[in-house]
Scaffold this active site. Structure first.
Site, mmCIF file in Angstrom:
data_model
loop_
_atom_site.group_PDB
_atom_site.id
_atom_site.type_symbol
_atom_site.label_atom_id
_atom_site.label_comp_id
_atom_site.label_asym_id
_atom_site.label_seq_id
_atom_site.Cartn_x
_atom_site.Cartn_y
_atom_site.Cartn_z
ATOM 1 N N ASN A 9 10.172 117.043 -22.132
ATOM 2 C CA ASN A 9 10.490 115.687 -22.584
ATOM 3 C C ASN A 9 9.789 115.479 -23.923
ATOM 4 O O ASN A 9 8.579 115.300 -23.964
ATOM 5 C CB ASN A 9 9.991 114.683 -21.529
ATOM 6 C CG ASN A 9 10.035 113.253 -22.024
ATOM 7 O OD1 ASN A 9 10.727 112.946 -23.006
ATOM 8 N ND2 ASN A 9 9.306 112.368 -21.362
ATOM 9 N N LYS A 11 9.978 113.067 -25.963
ATOM 10 C CA LYS A 11 9.649 111.673 -26.307
ATOM 11 C C LYS A 11 10.074 111.377 -27.749
ATOM 12 O O LYS A 11 11.087 111.881 -28.201
ATOM 13 C CB LYS A 11 8.159 111.415 -26.070
ATOM 14 C CG LYS A 11 7.728 111.861 -24.681
ATOM 15 C CD LYS A 11 6.371 111.393 -24.278
ATOM 16 C CE LYS A 11 6.094 111.849 -22.845
ATOM 17 N NZ LYS A 11 4.866 111.298 -22.287
ATOM 18 N N HIS A 94 11.841 107.060 -16.622
ATOM 19 C CA HIS A 94 10.526 107.476 -17.125
ATOM 20 C C HIS A 94 9.611 106.260 -17.222
ATOM 21 O O HIS A 94 10.056 105.176 -17.602
ATOM 22 C CB HIS A 94 10.661 108.156 -18.495
ATOM 23 C CG HIS A 94 9.382 108.833 -18.887
ATOM 24 N ND1 HIS A 94 8.336 108.131 -19.424
ATOM 25 C CD2 HIS A 94 8.966 110.113 -18.768
ATOM 26 C CE1 HIS A 94 7.327 108.978 -19.631
ATOM 27 N NE2 HIS A 94 7.692 110.183 -19.245
ATOM 28 N N GLU A 96 7.523 105.322 -19.310
ATOM 29 C CA GLU A 96 7.454 104.660 -20.624
ATOM 30 C C GLU A 96 8.661 103.756 -20.837
ATOM 31 O O GLU A 96 8.552 102.696 -21.464
ATOM 32 C CB GLU A 96 7.329 105.722 -21.734
ATOM 33 C CG GLU A 96 5.934 106.344 -21.737
ATOM 34 C CD GLU A 96 5.860 107.766 -22.273
ATOM 35 O OE1 GLU A 96 6.807 108.230 -22.914
ATOM 36 O OE2 GLU A 96 4.821 108.423 -22.018
ATOM 37 N N GLU A 166 5.696 111.643 -11.369
ATOM 38 C CA GLU A 166 4.809 111.548 -12.530
ATOM 39 C C GLU A 166 3.864 110.359 -12.358
ATOM 40 O O GLU A 166 4.220 109.227 -12.708
ATOM 41 C CB GLU A 166 5.627 111.329 -13.800
ATOM 42 C CG GLU A 166 6.554 112.464 -14.145
ATOM 43 C CD GLU A 166 6.844 112.494 -15.635
ATOM 44 O OE1 GLU A 166 6.583 113.527 -16.248
ATOM 45 O OE2 GLU A 166 7.290 111.474 -16.186
ATOM 46 N N GLY A 172 0.028 112.054 -20.355
ATOM 47 C CA GLY A 172 -0.551 112.040 -21.691
ATOM 48 C C GLY A 172 -2.047 111.759 -21.720
ATOM 49 O O GLY A 172 -2.621 111.491 -22.770
ATOM 50 N N SER A 213 0.382 115.575 -17.800
ATOM 51 C CA SER A 213 -0.639 116.474 -18.355
ATOM 52 C C SER A 213 -0.519 117.913 -17.834
ATOM 53 O O SER A 213 -1.523 118.586 -17.608
ATOM 54 C CB SER A 213 -2.043 115.915 -18.103
ATOM 55 O OG SER A 213 -2.213 114.681 -18.786
HETATM 56 P P1 PGA Z 1 2.638 114.735 -20.641
HETATM 57 O O1 PGA Z 1 3.951 113.821 -20.389
HETATM 58 O O2 PGA Z 1 3.001 116.123 -20.181
HETATM 59 O O3 PGA Z 1 2.389 114.650 -22.106
HETATM 60 O O4 PGA Z 1 1.555 114.148 -19.803
HETATM 61 C C1 PGA Z 1 4.730 113.984 -19.237
HETATM 62 C C2 PGA Z 1 5.915 113.048 -19.284
HETATM 63 O O5 PGA Z 1 5.769 111.923 -19.767
HETATM 64 O O6 PGA Z 1 7.021 113.401 -18.833
#
Ligand code: PGA
Length: 256
Positions: A9, A11, A94, A96, A166, A172, A213
């Site tokens: 992903n 982003k 997601h 976000e 997640e 992140g 992460s």
């Molecule tokens: P990350 O993000 O691996 O940077 O923690 C995972 C995601 O948001 O799908």
């Protein structure tokens, strides 16, 4: 057996040119790992060019979101009809998008239905906040997210759906969930909910990823867990070496 699936992903990272250059470098590196389904999810503006650059490879493309309407006066939005034929997967729900674009569980359900109607495969993301986790509400909350997202979805359609667990506190942040914890939510809560909804055979057949992460250094810990079928990866999917190591670790741990 469930085929492992690793999705990157991206982003809001990588310009059009960076995206194309990246997959040109990535594709040959990922080519040997045919037992793992490999997916990249660039920004909307790079989708067509990335799909073109990946033609002739078995690396799949996914979108990061979509609207549920087929078309209409929805300034800034992307319809499933526009993704059809361009991508195979679409990330829905997601955290976000839930947080910044105020997407609700009901919106997610509409998007899942629309994706399936247009032949797109949803990767449905679920996960609890730190406060919910600390209050011991994870199982109830995540189970509820799964139930609402799948409201009205037939058992037959479940073969086209991937779920990603997640935990928001792990995205992140560098604070990844332990493999045991992720496996217990994925195997217990999520497969348990699927079993209640569709029976055990379907629950055992749906692929469920961990995300939050994920890095080359912790990938083996997740992939050695029996209920975790892959990863949805943000940061580490932006580097060719890291992405390659994640896929390699999955192939090794799952023996594919
Ligand atoms: P990350 O993000 O691996 O940077 O923690 C995972 C995601 O948001 O799908």
């Amino acid at each position: 057996m469930r085929t492992p699936i690793i999705a990157g992903n991206w982003k809001m990272y990588k310009t059009l040119h960076e995206s194309v250059d990246f997959v040109r470098e990535l594709a040959p590196r990922l080519a040997p790992f045919t037992g793992v389904e490999r997916v990249v999810c660039p920004t909307f503006v790079a989708l067509a060019a990335v799909a073109e650059a990946l033609k002739g490879t078995d690396i799949k493309v996914g979108a990061q979101n979509m609207n549920w309407e087929a078309q209409g006066a929805f300034t800034s939005q992307i319809a499933p009809t526009m993704l059809q034929g361009l991508v195979e997967y679409v990330i829905i729900g997601h955290s976000e998008v839930r947080a910044y674009l105020h997407e609700t569980d009901e919106d997610i359900n509409r998007k899942v239905k629309a994706a399936l109607a247009y032949g797109l495969k949803p990767i449905i993301a679920v996960g609890e906040s730190l406060a919910q986790n600390e209050a011991g509400e994870t199982e109830q909350f995540v189970g509820g997210q799964v139930r609402t997202a799948l409201n009205g979805i037939s058992a037959d359609n479940m073969r086209n759906i991937v779920i990603a667990y997640e935990p928001i506190w792990a995205i992140g942040t560098g604070k990844n969930a332990s493999g045991d914890l992720a496996n217990s939510i994925i195997g217990g809560t999520i497969r348990g909910t699927l079993a209640q909804l569709y029976g055990n055979d379907v629950a055992q057949s749906v692929r469920i990823q961990y995300g939050g992460s994920v890095k080359p250094g912790n990938m083996a810990e997740y992939m050695s867990q029996p209920d975790i079928d892959g990863a949805l990866v943000g940061g580490a999917s932006l580097k060719v070496d890291d992405f390659t190591q994640l896929v390699e670790a999955a192939a090794k741990a799952k023996g594919v």
